[in-house]
Write an enzyme that holds these catalytic residues in place. Structure first.
Site, PDB file in Angstrom:
ATOM      1  N   LYS A 116      37.765  44.940  47.972  1.00 54.06           N
ATOM      2  CA  LYS A 116      38.167  45.729  46.636  1.00 54.06           C
ATOM      3  C   LYS A 116      37.346  45.105  46.070  1.00 54.06           C
ATOM      4  O   LYS A 116      36.934  46.119  45.312  1.00 54.06           O
ATOM      5  CB  LYS A 116      40.214  45.372  45.768  1.00 54.06           C
ATOM      6  CG  LYS A 116      40.348  45.729  44.963  1.00 54.06           C
ATOM      7  CD  LYS A 116      41.318  44.626  43.866  1.00 54.06           C
ATOM      8  CE  LYS A 116      42.092  44.441  44.712  1.00 54.06           C
ATOM      9  NZ  LYS A 116      43.701  44.427  43.907  1.00 54.06           N
ATOM     10  N   LYS A 128      41.854  34.518  44.898  1.00 53.73           N
ATOM     11  CA  LYS A 128      43.461  34.462  44.792  1.00 53.73           C
ATOM     12  C   LYS A 128      43.872  33.545  44.533  1.00 53.73           C
ATOM     13  O   LYS A 128      43.761  32.286  45.215  1.00 53.73           O
ATOM     14  CB  LYS A 128      43.974  35.555  45.719  1.00 53.73           C
ATOM     15  CG  LYS A 128      45.355  35.882  44.850  1.00 53.73           C
ATOM     16  CD  LYS A 128      44.417  37.364  44.013  1.00 53.73           C
ATOM     17  CE  LYS A 128      45.947  37.841  43.257  1.00 53.73           C
ATOM     18  NZ  LYS A 128      45.113  39.137  42.646  1.00 53.73           N
ATOM     19  N   GLY A 167      44.634  37.356  35.231  1.00 49.82           N
ATOM     20  CA  GLY A 167      45.983  37.483  35.606  1.00 49.82           C
ATOM     21  C   GLY A 167      46.140  38.272  36.873  1.00 49.82           C
ATOM     22  O   GLY A 167      45.849  38.640  37.547  1.00 49.82           O
ATOM     23  N   ASP A 168      47.653  38.367  36.898  1.00 48.69           N
ATOM     24  CA  ASP A 168      48.409  39.273  38.142  1.00 48.69           C
ATOM     25  C   ASP A 168      50.093  38.635  37.677  1.00 48.69           C
ATOM     26  O   ASP A 168      50.699  38.494  36.039  1.00 48.69           O
ATOM     27  CB  ASP A 168      47.892  38.632  38.836  1.00 48.69           C
ATOM     28  CG  ASP A 168      48.269  39.333  40.567  1.00 48.69           C
ATOM     29  OD1 ASP A 168      47.675  39.841  40.609  1.00 48.69           O
ATOM     30  OD2 ASP A 168      49.566  39.586  41.597  1.00 48.69           O
ATOM     31  N   THR A 212      43.886  48.531  34.775  1.00 53.21           N
ATOM     32  CA  THR A 212      44.512  48.739  36.290  1.00 53.21           C
ATOM     33  C   THR A 212      45.255  50.115  36.266  1.00 53.21           C
ATOM     34  O   THR A 212      45.356  50.457  37.213  1.00 53.21           O
ATOM     35  CB  THR A 212      45.057  47.391  36.462  1.00 53.21           C
ATOM     36  OG1 THR A 212      44.778  46.337  36.766  1.00 53.21           O
ATOM     37  CG2 THR A 212      45.965  47.454  38.385  1.00 53.21           C
TER      38      THR A 212
HETATM   39  N1  GLU Z   1      45.010  41.162  40.060  1.00 52.05           N
HETATM   40  C1  GLU Z   1      44.064  41.704  39.919  1.00 52.05           C
HETATM   41  C2  GLU Z   1      44.270  42.446  40.820  1.00 52.05           C
HETATM   42  O1  GLU Z   1      45.106  42.918  41.701  1.00 52.05           O
HETATM   43  C3  GLU Z   1      43.293  41.576  39.423  1.00 52.05           C
HETATM   44  C4  GLU Z   1      41.887  40.484  39.634  1.00 52.05           C
HETATM   45  C5  GLU Z   1      40.816  40.250  37.852  1.00 52.05           C
HETATM   46  O2  GLU Z   1      40.727  41.102  37.458  1.00 52.05           O
HETATM   47  O3  GLU Z   1      40.399  39.418  38.512  1.00 52.05           O
HETATM   48  O4  GLU Z   1      42.769  42.650  41.937  1.00 52.05           O
END
Ligand code: GLU
Length: 448
Positions: A116, A128, A167-168, A212
């Protein structure tokens, strides 16, 4: 060499070395076979173990997170950070606080993040993290103590040039604030770029919160345009009601579509008048309550805890909740109801069986690593602003986001066509595009 057989061997080895990590196996099973046409054209990547190295995180951290709850009792959670790949830049990816978090979940998310992040074209590697912590029902003070304990261990592995969390699920502006405060206190450095998703008031980027969800809708808009469609007057179903879902709904409404259903873990809500987003925001962000309370406030709406949100007929579905939420039967229901497009706001929300149903039916399907890349892309814009001690306007930032999403979409189609003959194969296009970028950097940097 038979490249497909080789990739099958790598996959078997991933399963053997990472027993019980079902979601990681699933993510690898989606990516690895699609790399065959890329490796056929780049045999030089075979000899240097690029694929094997991509499947093995550079570093995996697991640590104890002890903290005191409001009653004075000791609670013990498990924290994780998987630093997967740094070929293109510092490890970058969110933190998830949810009771389901384990090493396999973090690894699947980290693996997806590599591709990604590469797809965004920005200088960010993949990582992550998170903890098996349940924030639901916890007071602000408990959340703060948890975040402080988590960061007291993790800080030594972070840095604006090393590893940059965000975040997530379960981690929003409040948690980022507590995490940043503790990092600053321990290191005695105001290192803005060590975390992204900060509030705008102290180093955050405009449009990061929205990115997002908005980005997923931009991606869906591009997919629809390839068939001469747009969001105007379309019925849309969005799963979830968290940060991604809320801003996906907002952008669909801005583009003239109507979101008729959304959900949370307790069930789903149908409002044929169009979801009242102010009410959802009040329930979810202010009251931190259940989506079922919407139906109490608005009698035209209906809440159901049976079946799934995908039973509601729609032209476009945006799964924005969590992994493996959209299963085979949901996909069959969507196809039966004439759904044109599915774009993933969440990470891996569609099961492989569901994706197969979409493929057979010719439904446009945008995988999360492409469709939801706008979040992390805007995190990279936040890092740029922090490095320059600058702050851009909302419009400036959003137009950068929109252009990143258009480019990601276009590149997926170009490579899908070039490597597989079918531009609609976004899975192939996303995997190949991300892989080629990372592989080139890994090959140049040697066997490390
Ligand atoms: N958690 C988000 C993702 O799945 C954002 C990760 C980020 O901004 O570092 O891409």
């Amino acid at each position: 060499m038979d490249v497909s057989a080789y990739l099958e061997t790598v996959y078997t080895e991933v399963c053997r070395r990472n027993p019980g990590e079902a979601e990681f196996h699933q993510a690898a099973a989606e990516v690895l076979p699609s790399l065959a046409p890329a490796l056929d054209r780049h045999p030089e990547y075979l000899g240097t173990g690029i694929v094997e190295r991509l499947c093995e995180p550079e570093r995996q951290l697991i640590f104890r997170v002890p903290w005191l709850d409001d009653r004075g009792d000791v609670q013990v959670n498990r924290g994780f950070r998987v630093e997967f790949n740094s070929a293109l830049g510092p490890y970058k990816g969110g933190l998830r606080f949810h009771p389901s978090v384990n090493l396999g979940i973090v690894k699947f998310l980290g693996f997806e993040q590599i591709f990604k992040n590469a797809l965004t074209g920005m200088a960010i590697g993949g990582g992550k993290g998170g903890a098996d912590f349940e924030p639901k029902g916890r007071s602000d003070a408990e959340i703060m103590r948890f975040c402080q304990s988590f960061m007291t261990e993790l800080y030594r592995h972070l840095g604006e040039h090393t590893d940059v969390p965000a975040g997530d699920i379960g981690v929003g502006a409040r948690e980022i604030g507590y995490l940043f405060g503790q990092y600053k206190r321990i290191t005695n450095r105001y290192e803005s770029g060590v975390l992204t998703g900060k509030p705008v008031a102290w180093g955050g980027s405009h449009a990061r919160t929205e990115a997002t969800g908005y980005g997923t809708v931009y991606f869906a808009q591009e997919m629809l345009a390839t068939r001469g469609h747009d969001f105007g007057d379309r019925h849309v179903v969005v799963s979830g009601s968290g940060n991604v879902a809320v801003y996906a709904i907002e952008k669909v409404h801005a583009l003239g579509g109507r979101v008729v259903a959304c959900s949370d873990s307790s069930g789903y809500l149908v409002d044929e008048d169009g979801i009242d987003l102010d009410l959802v925001k009040e329930i979810k962000q202010v009251r931190r309550s259940r989506i079922s309370t919407y139906a109490e406030a608005k009698p035209t709406a209906r809440f159901s805890s049976r079946g799934t949100v995908y039973d509601v007929p729609c032209d476009i579905a945006l799964p924005c909740a969590t992994q493996n939420e959209l299963r085979h039967d949901d996909a069959v229901a969507l196809v039966k109801n004439g759904t044109l497009a599915v774009a993933e706001g969440a990470n891996m929300p569609c099961t492989p069986e569901a994706v197969e149903v979409f493929r057979e039916a010719g439904v446009l399907y945008g995988p999360g690593k492409a469709a939801n890349a706008g979040g992390v892309a805007t995190s990279a814009l936040e890092m740029q602003q922090n490095a320059a001690r600058d702050s851009w306007t909302f419009d400036q930032t959003e137009s950068r986001l929109a252009s990143v999403m258009r480019t990601v979409h276009a590149q997926c189609r170009v490579n899908a066509e070039e490597y597989g003959g079918n531009p609609d194969n976004y899975v192939l296009g996303a995997n190949v595009t991300g892989f080629l970028r990372v592989a080139e950097a890994m090959a140049a940097q040697g066997v490390i």
